[in-house]
Scaffold this active site. Structure first.
Site, mmCIF file in Angstrom:
data_model
loop_
_atom_site.group_PDB
_atom_site.id
_atom_site.type_symbol
_atom_site.label_atom_id
_atom_site.label_comp_id
_atom_site.label_asym_id
_atom_site.label_seq_id
_atom_site.Cartn_x
_atom_site.Cartn_y
_atom_site.Cartn_z
ATOM 1 N N GLY A 46 -9.485 -4.183 -1.022
ATOM 2 C CA GLY A 46 -8.903 -5.242 -0.206
ATOM 3 C C GLY A 46 -7.436 -4.949 0.031
ATOM 4 N N GLN A 51 1.371 -6.494 1.709
ATOM 5 C CA GLN A 51 1.383 -5.120 1.178
ATOM 6 C C GLN A 51 1.704 -4.069 2.240
ATOM 7 O OE1 GLN A 51 -2.629 -5.721 -0.858
ATOM 8 N NE2 GLN A 51 -1.653 -4.264 -2.235
ATOM 9 N N CYS A 96 -4.594 -2.134 -7.947
ATOM 10 C CA CYS A 96 -3.944 -2.690 -6.758
ATOM 11 C C CYS A 96 -3.271 -1.545 -6.017
ATOM 12 C CB CYS A 96 -2.899 -3.722 -7.184
ATOM 13 S SG CYS A 96 -1.962 -4.425 -5.812
ATOM 14 N N LEU A 97 -3.401 -1.521 -4.695
ATOM 15 C CA LEU A 97 -2.792 -0.433 -3.919
ATOM 16 C C LEU A 97 -1.260 -0.439 -4.041
ATOM 17 C CD1 LEU A 97 -5.000 -0.474 -0.674
ATOM 18 C CD2 LEU A 97 -5.102 1.145 -2.584
ATOM 19 N N HIS A 142 -7.866 -11.743 -6.210
ATOM 20 C CA HIS A 142 -6.741 -10.804 -6.282
ATOM 21 C C HIS A 142 -5.908 -10.838 -4.997
ATOM 22 C CE1 HIS A 142 -4.772 -6.871 -7.355
ATOM 23 N NE2 HIS A 142 -4.621 -6.863 -6.043
ATOM 24 N N GLU A 143 -6.588 -10.769 -3.859
ATOM 25 C CA GLU A 143 -5.853 -10.750 -2.582
ATOM 26 C C GLU A 143 -5.167 -12.087 -2.325
ATOM 27 O OE1 GLU A 143 -5.265 -7.952 -1.394
ATOM 28 O OE2 GLU A 143 -6.844 -6.894 -2.479
ATOM 29 N N HIS A 146 -1.825 -12.285 -3.871
ATOM 30 C CA HIS A 146 -0.721 -11.653 -3.124
ATOM 31 C C HIS A 146 -0.020 -12.655 -2.205
ATOM 32 C CE1 HIS A 146 -0.712 -7.424 -4.137
ATOM 33 N NE2 HIS A 146 -2.028 -7.360 -4.031
HETATM 34 ZN ZN ZN Z 1 -3.264 -5.913 -4.811
#
Ligand code: ZN
Length: 185
Positions: A46, A51, A96-97, A142-143, A146
């Protein structure tokens, strides 16, 4: 479409307040297109707009993580609101990216219901419940984190937090890219 540079911790932008999308216009569609291309290139589960340096309240989920086919479009959630979280939780390692190569155990609700707007400006509801293999509900949580500026690093104690911070401060773009390609999100 274009691949955008992923904002990595400890860059401050990840802590910037997000803003609701009023209208799904061409600029929003372009942002979502770029987010999809960026997520697919990094093989993430995701990705949130913040991000890639945009403050709109938008995140996307990989089609397969969202229970669709591999070549289906990503699930796009605009102005998402969590309506329900199950009291049952489980703990799993999460990546996480924005934290390449970092995985920390995070407690999440097994089930979640989210209301959001789609690319046509219509309201919809998505429900997910994670089995041992699935991570759809986890990815949604998770998203969503953010969008309220909550990050993976907030899930660990102070000692580990310092370790992660130092590691990411020293990380070059090349190293970050290599780690992302090795693990994905
Ligand atoms: Zn993340």
């Amino acid at each position: 479409m274009a691949i955008r540079k992923i904002v990595r911790f400890p860059q401050n932008f990840l802590r910037q307040p997000t803003k609701a999308v009023d209208v799904v216009d061409a600029a929003v569609r372009r942002l979502v297109d770029d987010m999809c291309e960026t997520m697919f290139a990094a093989e993430g589960a995701g990705l949130a707009a913040i991000q890639v340096g945009a403050s709109e309240r938008i995140f996307i989920i990989d089609p397969q993580v969202a229970g669709r086919q591999k070549n289906d479009p990503a699930l796009v959630l605009i102005n998402p609101v969590i309506e329900h979280l199950t009291p049952e939780t489980h703990v799993k390692d999460e990546g996480c990216l924005s934290f390449p190569g970092i995985f920390v155990p995070v407690k999440r609700s097994i089930g979640v219901r989210v209301r959001a707007m789609d690319l046509d400006g219509k309201s919809f509801v998505v429900e997910a419940s994670d089995t041992t293999e699935g991570l759809f509900a986890r990815a949604l949580q998770h998203e969503h984190d953010h969008l309220i500026n909550k990050l993976l690093i907030d899930q660990v104690g102070p000692v580990k937090r310092q370790m992660i911070k130092r590691k990411l401060e020293r990380m070059t773009d090349e190293e970050a890219e290599r780690l992302i390609m090795e693990h994905g999100d």
